[in-house]
Design a protein around this motif. Sequence first.
Motif, mmCIF file in Angstrom:
data_model
loop_
_atom_site.group_PDB
_atom_site.id
_atom_site.type_symbol
_atom_site.label_atom_id
_atom_site.label_comp_id
_atom_site.label_asym_id
_atom_site.label_seq_id
_atom_site.Cartn_x
_atom_site.Cartn_y
_atom_site.Cartn_z
ATOM 1 N N ALA A 161 1.415 6.096 9.944
ATOM 2 C CA ALA A 161 1.636 7.015 10.795
ATOM 3 C C ALA A 161 0.154 7.526 11.420
ATOM 4 O O ALA A 161 0.148 7.867 12.397
ATOM 5 N N VAL A 162 -0.923 7.437 10.413
ATOM 6 C CA VAL A 162 -2.097 7.946 10.895
ATOM 7 C C VAL A 162 -2.732 7.053 12.117
ATOM 8 O O VAL A 162 -3.253 7.566 13.224
ATOM 9 N N LEU A 163 -2.233 5.666 11.945
ATOM 10 C CA LEU A 163 -2.638 4.721 13.158
ATOM 11 C C LEU A 163 -1.792 5.053 14.196
ATOM 12 O O LEU A 163 -2.557 5.004 15.404
ATOM 13 N N ALA A 164 -0.569 5.366 14.132
ATOM 14 C CA ALA A 164 0.235 5.551 15.307
ATOM 15 C C ALA A 164 -0.353 6.834 16.034
ATOM 16 O O ALA A 164 -0.480 6.741 17.356
ATOM 17 N N LYS A 165 -0.880 7.886 15.268
ATOM 18 C CA LYS A 165 -1.131 8.908 15.867
ATOM 19 C C LYS A 165 -2.630 8.589 16.587
ATOM 20 O O LYS A 165 -2.764 9.057 17.917
ATOM 21 N N GLU A 166 -3.318 7.877 15.965
ATOM 22 C CA GLU A 166 -4.654 7.401 16.640
ATOM 23 C C GLU A 166 -4.177 6.883 17.866
ATOM 24 O O GLU A 166 -5.098 6.846 19.069
ATOM 25 N N HIS A 167 -3.454 6.018 18.057
ATOM 26 C CA HIS A 167 -3.227 5.224 19.213
ATOM 27 C C HIS A 167 -2.064 6.073 20.291
ATOM 28 O O HIS A 167 -1.499 5.400 21.294
ATOM 29 N N GLY A 168 -1.641 6.952 19.875
ATOM 30 C CA GLY A 168 -0.693 7.675 20.660
ATOM 31 C C GLY A 168 0.625 7.136 20.715
ATOM 32 O O GLY A 168 1.272 7.131 21.849
ATOM 33 N N ALA A 177 4.724 3.671 -5.675
ATOM 34 C CA ALA A 177 5.631 3.057 -4.973
ATOM 35 C C ALA A 177 5.929 3.834 -3.416
ATOM 36 O O ALA A 177 6.293 3.108 -2.640
ATOM 37 N N PHE A 178 5.651 4.876 -3.269
ATOM 38 C CA PHE A 178 5.824 5.902 -2.404
ATOM 39 C C PHE A 178 4.462 6.648 -1.718
ATOM 40 O O PHE A 178 3.600 6.776 -2.664
ATOM 41 N N ASP A 179 4.543 7.064 -0.586
ATOM 42 C CA ASP A 179 3.452 7.978 -0.283
ATOM 43 C C ASP A 179 4.270 9.151 0.440
ATOM 44 O O ASP A 179 5.229 8.925 1.034
ATOM 45 N N VAL A 180 3.408 10.051 1.044
ATOM 46 C CA VAL A 180 3.933 11.132 1.740
ATOM 47 C C VAL A 180 3.308 11.336 3.076
ATOM 48 O O VAL A 180 1.932 11.457 3.214
ATOM 49 N N THR A 181 4.029 11.401 4.186
ATOM 50 C CA THR A 181 3.404 11.456 5.609
ATOM 51 C C THR A 181 3.589 13.006 6.021
ATOM 52 O O THR A 181 4.780 13.282 6.012
ATOM 53 N N PRO A 182 2.615 13.483 6.021
ATOM 54 C CA PRO A 182 2.631 15.050 6.536
ATOM 55 C C PRO A 182 3.544 15.158 7.885
ATOM 56 O O PRO A 182 3.283 14.149 8.879
ATOM 57 N N ALA A 183 4.012 16.263 7.951
ATOM 58 C CA ALA A 183 5.157 16.524 9.126
ATOM 59 C C ALA A 183 4.017 16.435 10.499
ATOM 60 O O ALA A 183 4.692 15.973 11.584
ATOM 61 N N LYS A 184 2.702 16.754 10.518
ATOM 62 C CA LYS A 184 2.092 16.690 11.549
ATOM 63 C C LYS A 184 1.892 15.441 12.353
ATOM 64 O O LYS A 184 1.569 15.200 13.521
ATOM 65 N N TYR A 185 2.388 14.370 11.502
ATOM 66 C CA TYR A 185 2.106 12.742 12.113
ATOM 67 C C TYR A 185 3.393 12.521 12.590
ATOM 68 O O TYR A 185 3.523 11.310 13.009
ATOM 69 N N ILE A 186 4.415 13.166 12.345
ATOM 70 C CA ILE A 186 5.949 12.491 12.888
ATOM 71 C C ILE A 186 6.119 13.234 14.193
ATOM 72 O O ILE A 186 6.297 14.641 14.319
ATOM 73 N N THR A 187 6.507 12.282 14.999
ATOM 74 C CA THR A 187 7.306 12.658 16.519
ATOM 75 C C THR A 187 8.441 13.237 16.326
ATOM 76 O O THR A 187 8.800 14.394 16.970
ATOM 77 N N ALA A 188 9.520 12.739 15.809
ATOM 78 C CA ALA A 188 10.628 13.314 15.470
ATOM 79 C C ALA A 188 11.465 12.568 14.233
ATOM 80 O O ALA A 188 11.230 11.705 14.012
ATOM 81 N N ILE A 189 12.302 13.349 13.638
ATOM 82 C CA ILE A 189 13.065 12.993 12.405
ATOM 83 C C ILE A 189 14.464 13.089 12.981
ATOM 84 O O ILE A 189 14.916 13.728 13.708
#
Length: 348
Positions: free
Chosen positions: A257-264, A315-327
């Motif tokens: 998610a962080v990589l996706a944000k960085e690359h738009g 086994a999991f991690d949490v992606t903060p909502a600020k990195y999410i475009t849509a659910i």
Amino acid sequence: MDKIPHPLSVIWTGEHLRLLDQRKLPIETVYLDLFTPEEVWDAIYTLVVRGAPAIGIAAAYGLYLGIAQVEDEAAFWKKLKHVADYLNSARPTAVNLSWALKRVQEKVEQQKGQPLAQLKAAVLAEARAIHDEDAEMCRRIGENLLTLLHDGMGILTHCNAGGLATAAYGTALAPIYLAKEKGWNIKVFADETRPVLQGARLTAYELQQAGVDVTLICDNMAGVVMKQGWVQAVIVGTDRVAANGDVANKIGTYSVAVLAKEHGIPFYVAAPTSSIDLHTPSGDQIPIEERPAEEIIAGFGKQTAPSAIKVFNPAFDVTPAKYITAIVTEKGIIRAPFEKGLQEHVSK
Ligand SMILES: CSC[C@H]1O[C@H](OP(=O)(O)O)[C@H](O)[C@@H]1O
């Protein structure tokens, strides 16, 4: 969606539970026959069956197996709660496990006072309803996600949120199957997803079986395929969405998610409403399962690290909502701020 391009993960024979042993894929297609809640607990913990929706379906049938032989009503209610609590202890992160067990219990409690046979039948009927609804849920998530995609695009996905994680079709992979049926040319990059390799063993397998253009990459290659311009969207599944839109998913999702944000690049989460947990305010409160060190030290039986080395294996991690475009749920598309949309989708 037409033909299901993979073996079914969960089958109810009418008498007992049959589970595809996903630990054996992609080399062997092996089904296990389960008759007790203890066997179901073990199958969930050892990842014979895995993926939030599939875990919930298996647990609901496990609950029925636990009460099917009780001989009086007092024993029924006592055993129902005991077996539900026991099955719920198998894995802590995917909310579908507790959601399915709670749904069955609430449904049968509406029939308190009915004959014992009717109470037992109600447990099985609700387990089957959860199972039957799941495939339709996946198809609708696929249709909603497809409105965000276009022919010719590249998509990166992490772990396996495909048909094997659900009753059929999957959540994150559902739009890929629909796009294939429409004749679109979608290229998928599947992260292998260490340490249990759900991407390599399951997603690559599912998509290859379906004739989808899929490229398997190591998790540490996600950044470079994005940098090359080969990815126009990321789609992942989820094990639990908190009330503020934070998302728990397979370890490594946060990094993607962080990589996706960085690359738009837009980052979409495919989320059945059964995976939305409004009782958990934010990702900080989502329990994260830690699994055995052996999954890293000697994955699939081959030792690749020193014995007794210190290991951290969430086994999991949490992606903060600020990195999410849509659910994207089976009911539609939710964009930030997520709180209101999540409440609407759960209640409608
Ligand atoms: C559609 S839910 C799939 C979800 O579950 C996976 O975890 P596991 O294989 O450990 O059950 C992963 O987080 C997927 O995104």
